[in-house]
Design a protein around this motif. Structure first.
Motif, PDB file in Angstrom:
ATOM      1  N   PRO A 520       0.873  -1.345  -0.071  1.00 21.68           N
ATOM      2  CA  PRO A 520      -0.046   0.170   0.116  1.00 21.68           C
ATOM      3  C   PRO A 520       0.817   1.205   0.036  1.00 21.68           C
ATOM      4  N   PRO A 521       0.342   2.386  -0.464  1.00 16.04           N
ATOM      5  CA  PRO A 521       0.994   3.576  -0.545  1.00 16.04           C
ATOM      6  C   PRO A 521       1.519   4.087   0.976  1.00 16.04           C
ATOM      7  N   HIS A 522       2.467   4.523   1.292  1.00 17.11           N
ATOM      8  CA  HIS A 522       3.028   5.012   2.414  1.00 17.11           C
ATOM      9  C   HIS A 522       2.591   6.675   2.523  1.00 17.11           C
ATOM     10  N   THR A 523       2.435   6.684   3.721  1.00 18.77           N
ATOM     11  CA  THR A 523       1.902   8.141   4.136  1.00 18.77           C
ATOM     12  C   THR A 523       2.601   8.999   5.127  1.00 18.77           C
ATOM     13  N   ASP A 524       3.283   8.140   5.916  1.00 19.41           N
ATOM     14  CA  ASP A 524       4.064   8.754   7.105  1.00 19.41           C
ATOM     15  C   ASP A 524       5.108   7.933   7.413  1.00 19.41           C
ATOM     16  N   LEU A 525       6.165   8.145   8.101  1.00 15.09           N
ATOM     17  CA  LEU A 525       6.985   7.353   8.687  1.00 15.09           C
ATOM     18  C   LEU A 525       7.636   8.151  10.280  1.00 15.09           C
ATOM     19  N   SER A 526       8.093   7.116  10.939  1.00 13.04           N
ATOM     20  CA  SER A 526       8.696   7.481  12.191  1.00 13.04           C
ATOM     21  C   SER A 526       9.654   6.393  12.778  1.00 13.04           C
ATOM     22  N   TRP A 527      10.990   7.069  12.826  1.00 11.88           N
ATOM     23  CA  TRP A 527      11.907   6.062  13.549  1.00 11.88           C
ATOM     24  C   TRP A 527      11.964   6.112  14.956  1.00 11.88           C
ATOM     25  N   LYS A 528      11.998   5.049  15.718  1.00 15.53           N
ATOM     26  CA  LYS A 528      11.956   5.017  17.147  1.00 15.53           C
ATOM     27  C   LYS A 528      13.248   5.728  17.384  1.00 15.53           C
ATOM     28  N   PRO A 529      13.392   6.761  18.475  1.00 16.19           N
ATOM     29  CA  PRO A 529      14.310   7.473  18.845  1.00 16.19           C
ATOM     30  C   PRO A 529      15.644   6.767  18.866  1.00 16.19           C
ATOM     31  N   ASP A 530      15.932   5.234  19.270  1.00 16.75           N
ATOM     32  CA  ASP A 530      17.144   4.705  19.287  1.00 16.75           C
ATOM     33  C   ASP A 530      17.355   4.215  17.997  1.00 16.75           C
ATOM     34  N   ILE A 536       5.735   2.819   9.956  1.00 17.98           N
ATOM     35  CA  ILE A 536       5.572   3.352   8.532  1.00 17.98           C
ATOM     36  C   ILE A 536       3.868   3.408   8.428  1.00 17.98           C
ATOM     37  N   GLY A 537       3.221   4.621   8.257  1.00 17.36           N
ATOM     38  CA  GLY A 537       1.706   4.650   8.029  1.00 17.36           C
ATOM     39  C   GLY A 537       1.400   4.430   6.677  1.00 17.36           C
ATOM     40  N   ASN A 538       0.091   3.940   6.179  1.00 16.82           N
ATOM     41  CA  ASN A 538      -0.197   3.673   5.107  1.00 16.82           C
ATOM     42  C   ASN A 538      -1.521   4.076   4.561  1.00 16.82           C
ATOM     43  N   GLU A 539      -1.905   4.516   3.360  1.00 13.88           N
ATOM     44  CA  GLU A 539      -2.965   5.126   2.857  1.00 13.88           C
ATOM     45  C   GLU A 539      -4.203   4.205   3.408  1.00 13.88           C
ATOM     46  N   ASP A 540      -4.184   2.856   3.472  1.00 13.68           N
ATOM     47  CA  ASP A 540      -5.496   1.984   3.811  1.00 13.68           C
ATOM     48  C   ASP A 540      -5.405   2.371   5.221  1.00 13.68           C
ATOM     49  N   GLY A 541      -4.639   2.860   6.143  1.00  9.93           N
ATOM     50  CA  GLY A 541      -4.951   3.144   7.571  1.00  9.93           C
ATOM     51  C   GLY A 541      -4.052   1.939   8.420  1.00  9.93           C
ATOM     52  N   SER A 542      -3.349   1.381   7.711  1.00 10.19           N
ATOM     53  CA  SER A 542      -2.412   0.136   8.603  1.00 10.19           C
ATOM     54  C   SER A 542      -1.159   0.771   8.874  1.00 10.19           C
ATOM     55  N   ILE A 543      -0.859   0.406   9.996  1.00 10.71           N
ATOM     56  CA  ILE A 543       0.879   0.672  10.328  1.00 10.71           C
ATOM     57  C   ILE A 543       1.477  -0.681  10.481  1.00 10.71           C
ATOM     58  N   GLU A 544       2.640  -0.464   9.737  1.00  9.27           N
ATOM     59  CA  GLU A 544       3.815  -1.642   9.761  1.00  9.27           C
ATOM     60  C   GLU A 544       4.973  -0.869  10.547  1.00  9.27           C
ATOM     61  N   GLN A 558      -3.755  -2.947  12.681  1.00  7.73           N
ATOM     62  CA  GLN A 558      -5.135  -2.834  11.756  1.00  7.73           C
ATOM     63  C   GLN A 558      -5.997  -2.010  12.748  1.00  7.73           C
ATOM     64  N   GLN A 559      -5.706  -0.813  13.120  1.00 13.53           N
ATOM     65  CA  GLN A 559      -6.843  -0.134  13.943  1.00 13.53           C
ATOM     66  C   GLN A 559      -7.690   0.863  13.184  1.00 13.53           C
ATOM     67  N   HIS A 560      -6.810   1.786  12.556  1.00 11.61           N
ATOM     68  CA  HIS A 560      -7.273   3.122  11.503  1.00 11.61           C
ATOM     69  C   HIS A 560      -7.995   2.231  10.529  1.00 11.61           C
ATOM     70  N   HIS A 561      -8.860   2.956   9.988  1.00 11.23           N
ATOM     71  CA  HIS A 561      -9.571   2.351   8.812  1.00 11.23           C
ATOM     72  C   HIS A 561      -9.501   3.650   7.579  1.00 11.23           C
ATOM     73  N   LYS A 562      -8.613   4.661   8.083  1.00  7.30           N
ATOM     74  CA  LYS A 562      -8.472   5.951   6.870  1.00  7.30           C
ATOM     75  C   LYS A 562      -7.083   6.013   6.848  1.00  7.30           C
ATOM     76  N   ILE A 563      -6.618   6.940   6.040  1.00  9.51           N
ATOM     77  CA  ILE A 563      -5.219   7.335   5.817  1.00  9.51           C
ATOM     78  C   ILE A 563      -4.579   7.790   6.918  1.00  9.51           C
ATOM     79  N   ALA A1037      -9.168  -8.301  -2.099  1.00  9.41           N
ATOM     80  CA  ALA A1037      -9.629  -8.687  -0.884  1.00  9.41           C
ATOM     81  C   ALA A1037      -9.482  -7.280  -0.123  1.00  9.41           C
ATOM     82  N   LYS A1038      -8.145  -6.860  -0.045  1.00 11.99           N
ATOM     83  CA  LYS A1038      -7.934  -5.367   0.782  1.00 11.99           C
ATOM     84  C   LYS A1038      -8.866  -4.196   0.236  1.00 11.99           C
ATOM     85  N   VAL A1039      -9.114  -4.117  -1.154  1.00 14.36           N
ATOM     86  CA  VAL A1039      -9.701  -2.956  -1.712  1.00 14.36           C
ATOM     87  C   VAL A1039     -11.290  -3.204  -1.416  1.00 14.36           C
TER      88      VAL A1039
END
Length: 1466
Positions: A520-530, A536-544, A558-563, A1037-1039
């Motif tokens: 899925p297209p990525h929309t945001d990223l955040s490195w843990k401080p260490d 990585i946040g995605n357009e489908d609301g998932s976070i990896e 799989q908690q958010h259902h939006k971007i 299935a995802k769509v």
């Protein structure tokens, strides 16, 4: 509301858009808002806004009369004039007399409450505020640029025009022109009257009469000087007594004009003038490149001027100055100036030095970033194509800001400071650029050679990952720069070599995790401080969540259902080490989720974990979350900003709101917590402002219930679309919802916007005007309305003759189509020769003679050349050469007339087929007929012609026809590409399916491309079919599941199961079942789970949940309705756990005989995240968590794992207690432990006596059983005592025999129950180790509360010392005002409290871990209940009461506990 404030930039190219009153209040127009500032010589302070205009504010002025300084007026491009009260910030009156754009405004200094305005059509409107009367004048048919009312003659007004003319009119004589002042030859930018009424002699020669001749004979006898500034680079002084110019001041060419400003370019110049009060011989004017100069009119010599701010560099403006105004404060006169460099400066006119500079913002504040190395260094990314770096800790200058613009050239949408290298700032822009600025050097930024295709939304520094991490430690940087943009791609840039190609981390993610499906297209990223984990946040609301450096996937949230719009890790320096694993996420669904990833990161499993339950849920916002930030000073303190226009601070651990900030007038886009001050937060938004505000000073706690977005739009008002405005470029791809937030505020190249200087006019910047436009009225609708009104007039009998005329005209119009049906004669292909045959008869007969002579003279015809010149018509009747000459002249005629088709026919007739085709191709006149003839010239010519014809068809947007022609020359792939590039996906797929091989990759690419477009437009079902056709079952299935409703989730789960995507089917089925559970549709939920064998464990949980809900409903604990249920869930007298085991055996075939199966199910369920309960958890979700605990308990019973049975029982019992739901805890206790303490004894007998952990768990279970029995005993005694009292004294008589016997029976029952409440019963509850633990925890909480109160009190006292009003406040009042726990304890120091905390933590460490790990009832509460019951209801043994009193004295040290036990022991 706020501490420091950066407002929007003042509007450009306005003659008077800022003004200051005698009290030091500066007002200026910015966009469609007026900002008000309190001005002193030390610093400015923004005090408020005046909102109401719907378009750009074009003028602003204060009333200068004593007692009326708070009254001000503004004009706008919406053609309204508004009068305001600047103190109350309310609208007093308004008028809309002007029909054109208003360009000038001024309050009369003499005539009280007279407001004068002028517009671009030349209309001057006088408005008397007190009487609400208006009067219009039209002195000259010219465009007004500025005007100024005389400070000495109440009826005189000077008006400056665009063509350089200046007139002085008398409004008492119907706007009669008193003087016409000619001398300037270009725009008049400003007019200023001399503050002295008489015209004293000035130094310098007078102008000749011819230069400033007066076109009107009348004039004022006294007169007064008038100064004017023009675009022609001169300042002129005029005598209104004589009606002529007396002095001309030419702008000096200063050496400092080397800032890219050419003084000879008039478009760059705005020459404003200001005549300060009390300085009749000195005027102030602007200059070429932002300089301000003061002219001394009585000074002799060539240089009559002095430069302001000449003592040091950097004091002057860097761009042209638009407005100036001055006021007196004490013995000083201060001058305020606004400029194109987006700065407001304050000058001391005595010393000519700059007192302070207030930077302003010319665009949305997209991003904020505090440096982790440079303390207090804040970077701002703004939509005016500039980066600002603010030293927020500067003592001498509160607004110490540096601006960087080189190499940016677009809106700055992302910023990130280097974690270790001081001054290294990474930035991303709206056009996809990524670069690094060294802010402490003068070098231009380094720009990455790899550009994103769309807006850069996020930047982050992190450890290098392959391929950049390969090589030795000296060959690679310690940190890489990661960028995420609108197309959904994350690039890794090498900061040592930005010229090299950046790597896409998706390839590494695919290779490491063996991913075959579409990422899925990525929309945001955040490195843990260490640097160990990347989220990585995605357009489908998932976070990896991925493990560095190989980016192995640890889990998917799989908690958010939006971007996903924002991700942030908790900082690492908290007192609780486990908080560093908290990840906060915000999306477009207005809810913030916080996940605890400790178990996932510390003990990763072999396969990725799917998380569907958050650690904390923060609800309250009413629109999309745009940014969030953790407080670096607190544990679990989070601030979020939202489109609802507010910023919200949360206590994450308590899941409670702390405060809500509502100071912005627009939507918020970014937020940062101050790295220095724990109480300060910074926010920026689309209102072009940056606010600094204190958490402790906010009056609101939660976001507004109603959406503040509606209020914001009301303040902005309806916007009209500007004709000059270009349509904003669409930010597609990653953030589809971002179209609601226009990323382009400026339109470059607009008239008068300064676009040639690299900056655009902020008047045109707000693209939301396009979004608020109403539907336009078409021409035909207007005609229809006119005709309707005409018909009504006819029906009313008015002007009947005009109606008849209209009917006649309409009849004539109806006749015209009949005339047009007459067959039109086609245009002649030989017009020249044809016209020669329509001459007089004599000339035609002469042609016959000439033709005969030619034919029979054997070439000796003299001057006659058939087919050319005057004998062109003869070419048709002689030989071929003559015909070709005739054709040549006819072609030239057609060329001049533009009839290229006729030229083609002539060449075709000559047999020049290739020439005809080339000509038609060159002129774009190819046709199907001509194309059909092309094969006659050969295959190559035909193929080349088809290609040219295809381009011609594409130019006319006939793409289907063009593709068909490409197919005819066997260019199949080109035809498919043509259809695809113009969004004809259905036709392209049909063509590819018909002509290509099934395994051709082009076919799959078509399906995937069309699916992406369909998914973006919300056509999920068709997109899923495309994915299926492309063998991308996972994406299909995802769509389908993207819509999120139950039917879609069920369909997606079935599709995933059929296509073999078992893991996805598992997660979708579970998600669907949970949604059905919320509606109490138990049958449907079990049916969905039944499709997946891997969900048998969840089926058991849902079974227990259904049975538990039914039992609680029978006990009236829950009252919701049930959509469907099973027969086996009906209540019966059977033991709850026995009933569960029976249903499992009959319905799910789960028995103790199959231990392997039971053990597998237990392991699966224990892997599910089951977070602790909080008060904000909904009851249905709480029951689901209890059901999971009960299911694990029942499985452990089948496995005969008795320690686990008791541990799961304890967890189920304590959930109700944790949320304060005593009734729920009691009912669960009765269901699970039917015999009470006897049931606990039964389980204890199963335990190993040597297992200390099991014994501690059993003690806790036993304590909770005793806890609820204790309260039952108390309530029974209270009820019995009340009944006895009522029956005895209700009628004043004694008890009857029947009532007496009933009471005796009840007492006997209570006496029998007293056997349960033995000494051992109370010893269980009165546990001293747990009392010690609870007292220590309470003490730590109390000290932490006192530390917080101490900090707040210190901050409030500091603010009160800074406030002049608070200096007079007595110390006693201050101490009373800050009462509470710290009143009387002001001598406590922070170090003393810290030492106490350390001691308590040391005591806490000494307590056994098993005591701390498991919950236990509040021992102090039990002691108080025991003493109360012993004192008022039924005496208990003395040693039991003594034990309780001893515990209270020893551990009940808090104020409330002390009061309670002292009352009970007295």
């Amino acid at each position: 509301m706020h501490q420091r404030h950066l407002p929007a930039s003042p509007n450009w190219y306005c003659s008077r858009c800022s003004d200051i009153n005698g009290k030091g209040v500066l007002g200026f127009g910015a966009k469609n808002t007026i900002y008000l500032l309190n001005v002193t010589a030390a610093s400015p302070a923004v005090t408020g806004e005046l909102t109401g205009h719907t378009e750009r504010v074009s003028g602003f002025a204060f009333c200068s009369h004593d007692g009326q300084e708070h009254i001000c007026a503004s004009t706008s491009d919406d053609k309204t004039v508004k009068v305001w009260d600047a103190e109350q910030k309310i609208l007093l009156k308004e008028h809309s007399v002007h029909q054109s754009t208003i360009s000038a405004v001024h309050w009369s200094p003499v005539q009280k409450l007279l407001l004068v305005t002028g517009d671009e059509k030349g209309i001057v409107v006088c408005y008397w505020f007190s009487s609400n009367d208006t009067q219009s004048f039209f002195p000259e048919p010219r465009t007004i640029f500025c005007l100024s009312c005389s400070p000495h003659e109440e009826n005189y007004i000077a008006v400056g025009y665009k063509d350089g003319m200046i007139v002085v009119i008398d409004i008492s004589k119907k706007g009669e022109v008193i003087h016409r002042l000619r001398g300037h030859d270009d725009e008049i930018h400003a007019l200023a009257w001399c503050p002295q009424p008489r015209e004293e002699p000035l130094c310098g020669r007078l102008e000749d009469n011819t230069d400033g001749s007066n076109g009107v004979t009348q004039g004022a006898e006294m007169g007064c000087y008038l100064a004017s500034g023009s675009r022609d680079q001169t300042v002129r002084i005029w005598s209104t007594a004589r009606g002529k110019g007396v002095m001309t001041l030419k702008l000096p060419f200063l050496k400092r004009r080397g800032l890219g400003v050419d003084p000879t370019v008039k478009e760059r110049l705005w020459l404003t003038v200001h005549w300060p009060k009390g300085r009749p011989s000195q005027i102030v004017s602007s200059c070429f490149g932002g300089e301000i100069i003061m002219w001394d009119l009585k000074k002799s010599g060539k240089q009559k001027w002095n430069l302001l701010g000449s003592s040091s560099d950097g004091q002057n403006h860097s761009r042209i100055v638009f407005n100036m105004s001055s006021f007196h404060t004490g013995d000083r006169e201060l001058l305020l100036s606004t400029s194109m460099d987006r700065e407001i400066k304050c000058w001391d006119l005595a010393s000519l030095e700059c007192c302070w500079t207030l930077p302003t913002l010319g665009g949305f504040v997209y991003c904020l970033s505090f440096s982790s190395v440079g303390t207090g260094c804040l970077a701002l990314g703004v939509g005016d194509s500039m980066i600002r770096v603010w030293n927020t800790l500067s003592i001498q200058n509160q607004y110490d800001i540096k601006t960087f613009w080189q190499g940016v050239k677009s809106k700055v949408t992302a910023l990130a400071w280097h974690p270790l290298k001081e001054g290294s700032l990474a930035f991303g822009t709206d056009d996809g650029k990524v670069g690094i600025y060294e802010v402490y050097s003068n070098k231009p930024p380094q720009i990455s050679s790899t550009y994103h295709r769309r807006t850069v939304y996020s930047l982050s520094w992190g450890p290098p990952v392959p391929p950049m991490s390969f090589g030795g430690s000296g060959d690679k940087p310690s940190y890489s720069l990661y960028s995420c943009a609108g197309e959904g791609v994350i690039f890794q840039h090498d900061p040592w070599k930005l010229s090299g190609e950046a790597s896409n981390i998706d390839k590494l993610i695919r290779d490491t995790n063996n991913i075959k499906h579409k990422i899925p297209p990525h929309t945001d990223l955040s490195w843990k401080p260490d640097g160990s984990v990347l989220a990585i946040g995605n357009e489908d609301g998932s976070i990896e969540v991925l493990k560095a450096p190989t980016l192995k996937l640890l889990c998917t949230v799989q908690q958010h259902h939006k971007i996903i719009n924002s991700l942030r890790w908790h900082h690492e320096h908290s007192s609780q080490n486990e908080l560093q694993y908290l990840l906060a996420s915000g999306s477009s669904n207005a809810i913030v989720y916080v996940h605890d990833l400790k178990s996932v990161i510390e003990t990763p499993s072999e396969s990725p974990v799917l998380m569907t339950e958050p650690f904390r849920t923060l609800s309250g916002h009413t629109n999309k979350i745009t940014s969030l930030a953790w407080s670096p000073h607190h544990d679990g303190r989070l601030v979020t900003v939202c489109y609802d226009g507010t910023a919200q601070v949360w206590d994450v651990l308590k899941e409670e709101p702390v405060c809500n900030y509502r100071g912005h007038s627009g939507r918020l886009l970014c937020v940062q917590w101050s790295t220095v001050h724990p109480d300060l937060v910074w926010t920026g938004g689309d209102d072009f402002t940056l606010h600094e505000w204190a958490v402790s000073k906010q009056e609101h706690v939660t976001p507004p219930k109603t959406k503040k977005r509606i209020e914001i739009e009301k303040k902005r008002g309806p916007q009209k679309k500007s004709k000059k405005k270009k349509k904003a470029p669409e930010k597609g791809g990653m953030k589809a919802e971002e179209r609601e937030l226009p990323l382009g505020e400026e339109i470059k190249g607009a008239a008068g916007s300064g676009a040639e200087e690299g900056q655009s006019d902020n008047v045109e910047e707000e693209e939301e005007r396009e979004n608020t436009d109403g539907p336009s009225v078409t021409g035909w609708s207007r005609e229809s309305s006119v005709d309707t009104r005409g018909t009504e007039r006819v029906q009313n009998g008015e002007k009947f003759s005009h109606a008849v005329k209209r009917e006649v005209k309409e009849d004539k119009k109806r006749e015209k189509p009949d005339l047009s049906l007459k067959k039109r004669k086609p245009r002649s292909i030989l017009p020249l020769s044809t016209s020669m045959d329509h001459r007089p008869k004599e000339e035609l007969q002469q042609d016959c003679l000439t033709l005969a002579a030619v034919r029979y003279s054997h070439g000796q015809s003299g001057a006659c050349v058939p087919g050319s010149g005057d004998h062109i018509q003869l070419g048709l009747f002689t030989d071929r050469d003559a015909l070709y000459r005739m054709f040549q002249e006819e072609e030239e005629s057609h060329m001049e007339a533009g009839h290229y088709d006729s030229m083609v026919y002539l060449r075709l007739w000559k047999g020049d087929l290739i020439g005809a085709i080339n000509l038609a191709a060159e002129k774009g006149e190819l046709t199907d007929d001509l194309l059909s003839l092309a094969p006659m010239a050969g295959y190559q010519v035909w193929a080349r012609t088809v290609e040219v014809y295809v381009k011609q068809l594409c130019h006319h947007e006939q793409f289907l026809k063009a593709a068909s022609h490409l197919v005819s020359i066997h260019k199949l792939y080109e035809a498919i590409s043509l259809l695809k590039s113009h969004q004809f996906y259905r036709e392209a797929i049909a063509l590819a399916r018909a002509r290509l091989q099934p395994e051709d990759p082009v076919l799959k690419d078509l399906y995937m491309s069309w699916a992406a477009v369909l998914e973006k437009d919300g056509h999920y079902a068709t997109a899923a079919k495309c994915y299926l056709a492309a063998d991308s079952n996972f994406d299909a299935a995802k769509v389908i599941a993207k819509k999120g409703d139950v039917i879609s989730l069920r369909t997606a789960a079935n599709l995933a199961q059929i296509s073999g995507e078992n893991e996805l089917a598992h997660s979708l089925s579970l998600r669907c079942a949970k949604d059905l559970m919320l509606f109490q549709d138990w049958a449907a939920a079990q049916e969905v789970l039944r499709m997946q064998d891997s969900l048998l464990g969840h089926r058991l949980v849902f079974c227990v949940n259904e049975i538990l809900s039914q039992r609680l409903a029978d006990a009236d604990v829950v009252t919701w309705s049930v959509a469907s249920s099973h027969t086996w869930s009906k209540s019966c007298d059977e033991n709850f756990l026995s009933m569960v085991h029976r249903v499992w055996q009959s319905e799910f075939e789960v028995t103790a005989a199959d231990l392997v199966k039971v053990k597998t199910l237990s392991q699966q369920l224990r892997a599910i995240e089951n977070p602790p309960a909080t008060t904000s958890v909904p009851l249905k979700q709480l029951l689901f968590h209890i059901s999971l605990d009960v299911t694990l308990c029942a499985l452990s019973q089948l496995l005969c794992d008795w320690p686990s049975v008791l541990e799961d029982l304890l967890r189920a019992l304590t959930r109700g207690s944790e949320v304060g739901h005593f009734t729920l805890m009691t009912e669960v206790c009765q269901l699970l432990l039917t015999q009470g303490l006897e049931s606990v004894t039964f389980y204890k007998q199963k335990l190993d006596p040597t297992d200390e952990r099991s014994l501690v768990i059993s003690e806790s279970v036993e304590a909770f059983v005793c806890y609820q029995l204790m309260y039952k005993k108390w309530w029974n005694y209270s009820a019995e005592t009340s009944a006895l009292t009522n029956n005895t004294f209700s009628n004043g008589d004694c008890l009857t025999e029947k009532n007496h016997s009933e009471v005796e029976a009840n007492r006997n029952g209570v006496a029998q129950s007293d056997a349960i409440f033995s000494e051992g019963f109370w010893k269980v509850l009165l546990s001293e180790p747990h009392a010690n633990l609870q007292a220590t925890q309470r003490a730590i909480e109390e000290i932490q509360r006192r530390v917080t109160s101490l900090i707040q009190q210190h901050s409030q006292r500091k603010d009160s010392r800074e406030s002049p009003q608070a200096l007079s406040t007595p110390q006693s009042e201050t101490s009373e005002e800050h009462g509470g726990p710290l009143s009387g304890k002001s001598s406590e120091s922070l170090s003393a409290l810290t030492a106490q905390v350390a001691e308590h933590h040391k005591a806490l460490t000494a307590i056994p871990e098993l005591v701390k790990k498991y919950s236990f009832p509040d021992v102090m509460e039990c002691c108080i209940v025991l003493l109360y019951m012993g004192k008022h209801l039924n005496p208990f043994p003395q040693h039991i009461c003594s034990m309780a009193a001893t515990l209270l004295r020893k551990y009940g040290t808090t104020e409330s506990l002390c009061k309670a036990w002292k009352r009970l022991t007295q």
